[in-house]
Design a protein around this motif. Structure first.
Motif: not given
Length: 288
Positions: A18-20, A194-200
């Protein structure tokens, strides 16, 4: 293969890339968005093998590429050891480099690692995984990517734990690495992903806590939400943990790993034998 050759156990791990960060990243003179990095992550993963360096303690470890195709990589990684030989009441010490085989199924929908479980080289596959994780993650960072390996395990292991400790479980926790591998995370809710991605968030934990002096209920296979969480966890999204009443420690799946068996591959095997072995292992992993 000659069926008289002994069988070797391979432990199976899933990995996610995954992107940092969610922001754009400049690479090769061009700006890459989050989506573009995810799209090209397996190509970048393949590329890092041209410049990988593996270390154990302070030792740089030798490795060689045995086989590769468009989505499969087979390497042999050697450890450094000193062995003691005693003969005629006299001891001698020799340097040895016992090795193990490691396969990477680098298909964007599969992403599996098979590590030869050979106690003579590294002790266990988890020790090898730590060496791989450190080296691969360091190189992927150059592409603004992180490497998240986790063991696959039989879902039945967690179900058996829940049954064994039924009536004593006060907490149940699931840990998920940044979810972007459909096979592993297809049963996770879109809101969670989506939350995991949003909060990085690199690791997301879901924890269920019973009321004080009570225990969790409905921890059975009639509970669809629980079935989905266990499926993702066992596929390699991350470990699950149970906290029992009256105990400080947690019971965990973190050291459980799914295994397969395959004929051994001779260290000095010819190219055709290596290719045949790699394709057979690849076919087995495809079914995992």
């Amino acid at each position: 293969f000659n069926k008289n050759i002994f069988m070797i156990k391979y432990d199976i791990f899933t990995y996610q890339i995954s992107p940092i960060s969610n922001s754009q990243f400049k690479l090769f003179g061009e700006n890459y968005s989050y989506e573009e990095l995810v799209k090209n992550k397996n190509t970048f993963f393949f590329n890092v093998f041209e410049e990988l360096h593996f270390f154990s303690s302070k030792h740089k470890l030798n490795y060689k590429l045995e086989y590769s195709d468009e989505d499969f990589i087979l390497i042999r990684l050697a450890n450094k050891k000193t062995i003691k030989i005693e003969k005629d009441f006299h001891s001698e010490y020799f340097e040895s480099e016992p090795s193990c085989l490691i396969a990477f199924y680098n298909n964007p929908r599969i992403q599996l690692i098979a590590i030869e479980s050979d106690k003579t080289s590294f002790g266990n596959s988890f020790a090898v995984l730590k060496i791989l994780e450190k080296a691969i993650d360091k190189k992927l960072n150059d592409y603004n990517l992180r490497f998240y390996p986790q063991p696959k395990y039989e879902a039945r292991i967690l179900w058996d734990m829940l049954e064994k400790y039924d009536g004593r479980i006060e907490k149940l926790q699931f840990e998920f690495s940044k979810p972007n591998l459909p096979r592993v995370n297809e049963t996770l809710s879109e809101e969670l992903k989506e939350a995991s991605k949003l909060f990085n968030s690199s690791k997301t934990k879901i924890e269920f806590n019973a009321p004080e002096k009570q225990v969790l209920e409905n921890l059975n296979e009639d509970n669809k939400q629980l079935v989905d969480l266990i499926k993702s966890s066992s596929e390699g999204a991350g470990p699950a943990k149970l906290k029992l009443t009256g105990l400080r420690s947690w019971e965990t799946t973190a050291t459980s790993v799914k295994s397969i068996e395959l004929d051994s591959l001779e260290i000095e095997a010819d190219i055709n034998t290596i290719r045949k072995f790699a394709l057979e292992l690849k076919e087995i992993l495809k079914g995992e």
